[in-house]
Write an enzyme that holds these catalytic residues in place. Structure first.
Site, PDB file in Angstrom:
ATOM      1  N   THR A  86      45.266  39.183  36.481  1.00 42.12           N
ATOM      2  CA  THR A  86      46.135  38.442  37.399  1.00 42.12           C
ATOM      3  C   THR A  86      46.061  38.962  38.832  1.00 42.12           C
ATOM      4  OG1 THR A  86      47.992  39.886  36.810  1.00 42.12           O
ATOM      5  CG2 THR A  86      47.786  37.814  35.604  1.00 42.12           C
ATOM      6  N   LYS A 159      49.801  35.455  43.452  1.00 38.80           N
ATOM      7  CA  LYS A 159      50.589  36.256  42.504  1.00 38.80           C
ATOM      8  C   LYS A 159      51.774  36.807  43.283  1.00 38.80           C
ATOM      9  CE  LYS A 159      50.542  40.226  39.398  1.00 38.80           C
ATOM     10  NZ  LYS A 159      49.773  41.247  38.671  1.00 38.80           N
TER      11      LYS A 159
END
Ligand code: ASP
Length: 332
Positions: A86, A159
């Site tokens: 991520t 993110k």
């Protein structure tokens, strides 16, 4: 049965010990089949282990390899899923969006906050959702990030959370779809033009975070060193920056212009768009040739600078590319 190519690149999703160890296709596929057997009810899946790195070790050469692999294979499938850490997923998604121009089918990046082997993992649902989105074929001609039941345009996503399942968002555009109780992925019309691989990048990019008290001196030295070809300044609010006294960044911009080094100015604010002429700092930067990043994310801005430096032949051509909306990364 739809067909999906799953390219694994690493990240938490495939980790079992907290670090990415050697991963072989067979055992990884066995783990997937054991933990998420539903995937094979959604699509016929071919799995390739493209890499197995923590995404902090993803780099432009890997983006290029990934783009080439997808370019070669995607027309044999309804879509491609890329499993990825991520931490840098938004950079890879941005890179793929610039490199795979006029993409005909979905490239869906996903990952997880918890490894696949854990009981409360988010990997299972993210994988199921990503494969579901990838089966959309020509109705989803986009590089997207699928995370926590939402689908985001890849080059608009960030993110934003470290330790929550809804880690991603696209602050300046609504999600492209939702995979909640109902799967709602409105079809997207493909832009005209041939599907092309534009995989060149010039990585000689320098990024500056402007802050109160920042010394522009080291950045001036870097600009004058001949080692960088493009500059991204992450400035304040609408693209404002210090212009008075010893802390003024104008000498950095002047040196960049003399050397024909394009400067992109983004913002530390997460939402809305840079408008350089609004305050004196931004206006003076613009007068010195800087280009406002509009509502592009920092991730998309950095990768776009690498892309524009590789494809623009002159200072002005690079600046024109930076201003343009190439792959949905900025509002027109
Ligand atoms: N460090 C990991 C990575 O980006 C984090 C994750 O996958 O969530 O590879």
């Amino acid at each position: 049965m739809p067909k999906v190519l799953l390219l694994h690149t690493g990240g938490t999703l495939g980790m079992d010990t907290g670090r990415p160890g050697p991963l072989r296709p067979g055992p990884f596929e066995d783990a997937l089949r054991r933990r998420v057997p539903e995937l094979w009810e959604i699509a016929e899946i071919d799995l390739e282990i493209f890499a197995n790195v923590d995404s902090s070790d993803m780099e432009p050469a890997l983006w290029q390899g990934l783009a080439r692999r997808i370019f070669e294979r995607i027309l044999d499938y309804d879509g491609v899923v890329v499993t990825h850490g991520t931490d840098t997923m938004a950079y890879t998604a941005s890179a793929l969006s610039f490199m795979l121009r006029n993409l005909p089918r979905p490239v869906v990046l996903t990952g997880s906050q918890r490894p696949l082997g854990e009981i409360r993992t988010d990997a299972r649902l993210n994988l199921i959702d990503a494969v579901t989105a990838a089966t959309r074929g020509e109705a989803l001609p986009e590089v997207v990030i699928c995370f926590d039941s939402k689908l985001f345009r890849g080059n608009r996503a960030r993110k934003l959370k470290i330790a929550e399942y809804d880690a991603f968002d696209s602050p300046n555009v609504p999600p492209l779809g939702g995979l909640g109780v109902e799967v709602v992925i409105p079809p997207i019309e493909r832009k005209g033009g041939a599907f092309r691989l534009l995989d060149r990048l010039d990585t000689r990019v320098h990024t500056v975070l402007v802050f109160p008290g920042a010394d522009p001196g080291p950045h001036l030295e870097i600009v004058c060193s001949g080692r960088v070809r493009g500059l991204l300044l992450l400035a304040y609010g609408t693209g404002n920056l210090p212009i008075r006294g010893e802390r003024s960044f104008l000498p950095v911009l002047e040196a960049a212009r003399e050397r024909e080094i394009p400067v992109l100015i983004g913002s530390q604010a997460i939402k809305n768009a840079v408008v350089l002429p609004l305050y004196e700092g931004g206006a003076q930067a613009e007068a010195l040739g800087a280009v406002g990043a509009g509502d592009m994310t920092p991730e998309a801005s950095i990768v776009k600078l690498m892309h524009a430096l590789a494809y623009g032949e002159t200072y002005d051509e690079v600046r024109t590319l930076l201003r343009a909306n190439l792959a949905g990364e900025r509002s027109d």
